[in-house]
Design an enzyme around this catalytic site. Structure first.
Site, mmCIF file in Angstrom:
data_model
loop_
_atom_site.group_PDB
_atom_site.id
_atom_site.type_symbol
_atom_site.label_atom_id
_atom_site.label_comp_id
_atom_site.label_asym_id
_atom_site.label_seq_id
_atom_site.Cartn_x
_atom_site.Cartn_y
_atom_site.Cartn_z
ATOM 1 N N LYS A 183 0.847 -1.200 0.000
ATOM 2 C CA LYS A 183 0.000 0.000 0.000
ATOM 3 C C LYS A 183 0.880 1.247 0.000
ATOM 4 O O LYS A 183 1.927 1.276 0.655
ATOM 5 C CB LYS A 183 -0.908 -0.046 1.238
ATOM 6 C CG LYS A 183 -1.971 1.057 1.278
ATOM 7 C CD LYS A 183 -2.862 0.920 2.525
ATOM 8 C CE LYS A 183 -3.971 1.966 2.526
ATOM 9 N NZ LYS A 183 -4.847 1.861 3.727
ATOM 10 N N SER A 212 -9.977 2.218 2.641
ATOM 11 C CA SER A 212 -9.000 2.902 1.826
ATOM 12 C C SER A 212 -8.048 1.962 1.061
ATOM 13 O O SER A 212 -7.492 2.368 0.031
ATOM 14 C CB SER A 212 -8.162 3.838 2.688
ATOM 15 O OG SER A 212 -7.373 3.106 3.603
ATOM 16 N N SER A 222 -10.533 -0.066 6.783
ATOM 17 C CA SER A 222 -9.839 0.081 5.492
ATOM 18 C C SER A 222 -9.169 -1.171 4.956
ATOM 19 O O SER A 222 -8.721 -1.175 3.811
ATOM 20 C CB SER A 222 -8.783 1.182 5.595
ATOM 21 O OG SER A 222 -9.382 2.436 5.509
#
Lengths: 496, 95
Positions: free
Chosen positions: A79, A159, A183
């Site tokens: 990420k 997210s 997320s």
């Protein structure tokens, strides 16, 4: 066989690498090829093929010598929130445009140290603030799943939407995510993969760009529960550079996967039966309950009375912490600085830089956080929210003290929605995506989202299991039992 | 309580985010929506409850108060938009 190496689980890749069925170089090339063919998904936003190939070669040498770690030679995605040395780490924000960390986050350093291969950085909502990936400066990642008979682009959630899309589309074997209010778990549910948020303190936060420090936690996003167990073991552990990381041993999580949940007490929280819950979600929850009962678990009705107040408490605490954490983006030390007009002083530089660098949702949360922390409102909002947070944690403490081993809930209130579908909604409606996940962050508990079924349009749906603090092993085992009963094997058909 | 454009401007100033005057009414309206949602917290009886700072009961670890890192000026300055002679450069701070 060789064509499909990118579709393997971590466990299968580990075994295949060890018995020399293929090399990490071959596995890595399969993933790099899949990534290059998937730009339409906008999952990988900074590709690192040179690093990946060099790491794969190293891993192959290591494996040849024997004694390689589980993740040695396994290609993964990272990420964009994790700082990676010499590789852009932008938190999907314009304000970190051009930022290249001089250091490696503890979690990615651990993964690298064990021989994992980094394929690149993955899309996300800006500073992890969002539930649809639409706040990303790169443009939203796209869900590889589509509704039956439709080509409407759907959100992979947020997210960690890039991580979810990449794992679901077989671009990498697994990915790191972070979870502040859901997320990891919500995008996992939207894309038919497994996502684990560990107990707060299980993984180091050092070098992960901070959103809300008392809630943020890194975790694995994988094809199945076994992979989540393997990858958690590789990510977890005490780190002297994060004073909130807990100094306790990291157990062998994979060894906990017996699938035996006989006699375990699974709580079904009454307060999660929210008004307007879609029938499909309610039915899935019922089915999951039956599966665990049939596997020998004891199902008990429980009450978590302060559930209703978790979202409002979260939307005080998380913005408050964010307003403090994001104060560092001032155009001085890293990232974007606005062009200034003649006569502009330092205050104008700050204000223009932050107006240009932060997107609308980040600006909104920074300002809400500033407001709830400001003189005169600190007690009314911030301190009250922290007291409510204590009550929410106590709700969980009480049911665990009463002998409940894990709690079963839906992961999300719906399946993946269309990109742009929520753009006219007020911010609060988007926040409701986190209604089942956010309590867990406030209480610091581990929780996992497991794909368990599909809706009428063929989209994946997930169930969430919540565990006792630092008991990820038993939690993963309950998830493993659920996974085996649910038998979710569907994959999105390739359109990209 | 309701937020007017004047309060919205003050919050933007405190947050060091430039908001153009014509954007203030919409910003104030968004604040009001979010704060309206947060108002529910007022229903909870929090009498005698301590505000929570962290979820783990452990006492934060301490270490010897000694220098463990440093002497990396080049790396510290490597990402600065404007670095000169070993310093971060900024516009004029004092008139």
């Amino acid at each position: 066989m060789m064509d499909d190496l990118n579709r393997l689980t971590i466990a299968a890749a580990r075994d295949g690498l060890r018995d020399k069925s293929f090399t990490s170089a071959e596995l890595t090339e399969a993933c790099l090829g899949a990534i290059d063919g998937a730009d339409a998904l906008r999952a990988f936003v900074h590709k690192t093929p040179e690093i990946a190939r060099a790491q794969a070669a190293q891993a192959d040498a290591q494996i040849a010598q024997g004694a390689a770690a589980d993740l040695c030679g396994v290609p993964i995605g990272i990420k964009d929130l994790f700082c990676t040395e010499g590789v852009a780490s932008q938190a999907a924000s314009r304000i970190l445009d051009g930022f290249v960390p001089q250091y490696e986050s503890s979690v990615t350093a651990q993964l690298r140290g064990q021989g994992a291969v980094m394929l690149g950085k993955l899309n996300m909502d800006e500073f992890a603030m969002g539930s649809s990936n639409e706040t990303s400066v790169y443009g939203a990642a796209v869900n590889p799943w589509r509704r039956a008979g439709s080509d409407t682009p759907l959100t992979p959630g947020g997210s960690s939407g890039g991580s979810a899309a990449a794992v679901a589309a077989d671009l990498c074997l697994a990915a790191t995510g972070t979870d502040t209010g859901g997320s990891i778990r919500q995008p996992a549910a939207f894309t038919g993969i497994t996502g684990l948020k560990p107990t707060y303190g299980r993984c180091s936060r050092w070098g992960i760009i901070a959103f809300a420090s008392s809630l943020d936690q890194a975790g694995p996003m994988t094809r199945d529960v076994r992979d989540a167990a393997i990858m958690l073991g590789a990510m977890a552990g005490h780190d002297p550079r994060d004073s909130t990381s807990v100094d306790i041993p990291v157990p062998d999580f994979e060894a906990a996967l017996t699938g035996d949940v006989r006699g375990k007490r699974i709580g079904i929280p009454n307060e999660y039966r929210i008004e307007g819950m879609p029938d499909e979600i309610a039915k899935l929850w019922e089915e999951g309950t039956s599966m665990l009962r049939e596997a020998g678990a004891e199902i008990v009705e429980i009450s978590l009375p302060h559930t209703k107040y978790a979202l409002p408490a979260y939307y005080v605490i998380a913005p408050a912490e964010a307003s403090s954490n994001l104060a560092r983006y001032d155009g001085v030390r890293f990232g974007h600085r606005a062009a200034l007009d003649a006569g502009d002083g330092i205050t104008e530089m700050y204000e223009k830089t932050r107006a240009e660098g932060f997107g609308a949702e980040v600006q909104r949360r920074v300002m809400v956080g500033t407001y709830v922390l400001s003189a005169g409102f600190y007690d009314a909002y911030y301190n009250r929210a922290r007291k409510v947070r204590a009550l929410i944690k106590k709700d969980f403490d009480d049911v665990f003290a009463a002998g409940v081993d894990a709690i079963l809930t839906p992961a999300t209130p719906s399946a993946a929605f269309g990109l742009g579908e929520m753009s006219d909604a007020d911010p609060v409606r988007m926040y409701l995506n986190d209604v089942f996940t956010v309590t867990v962050n406030l209480a610091g508990l581990p929780a996992i989202s497991v794909p368990a079924g599909r809706d009428a349009e063929g989209l994946p749906l997930g169930l969430q299991l919540i565990g006792r603090p630092f008991e990820e092993g038993p939690l993963l085992n309950a998830a493993y039992s659920l996974e085996r009963s649910a038998g979710f094997v569907a994959k999105p058909s390739k359109w990209w | 309580m309701s937020i007017d454009t004047e309060t919205a401007a003050k919050v933007a100033k405190l947050a060091r985010i430039r908001v153009e005057p014509d954007a203030l009414p919409a910003l104030a309206a968004e604040f009001n929506t979010i704060l309206g949602f947060i108002e529910q917290l007022g229903e909870v009886d929090v009498e005698g409850v301590e505000p929570m700072t962290g979820v783990t009961a452990q006492r934060l670890k301490r270490r010897e108060d000694v220098v463990t890192d440093g002497d990396q000026q080049d790396r510290v300055l490597a990402n600065a938009p404007d670095a000169r002679e070993g310093f971060f450069a900024v516009p004029k701070v004092v008139e």
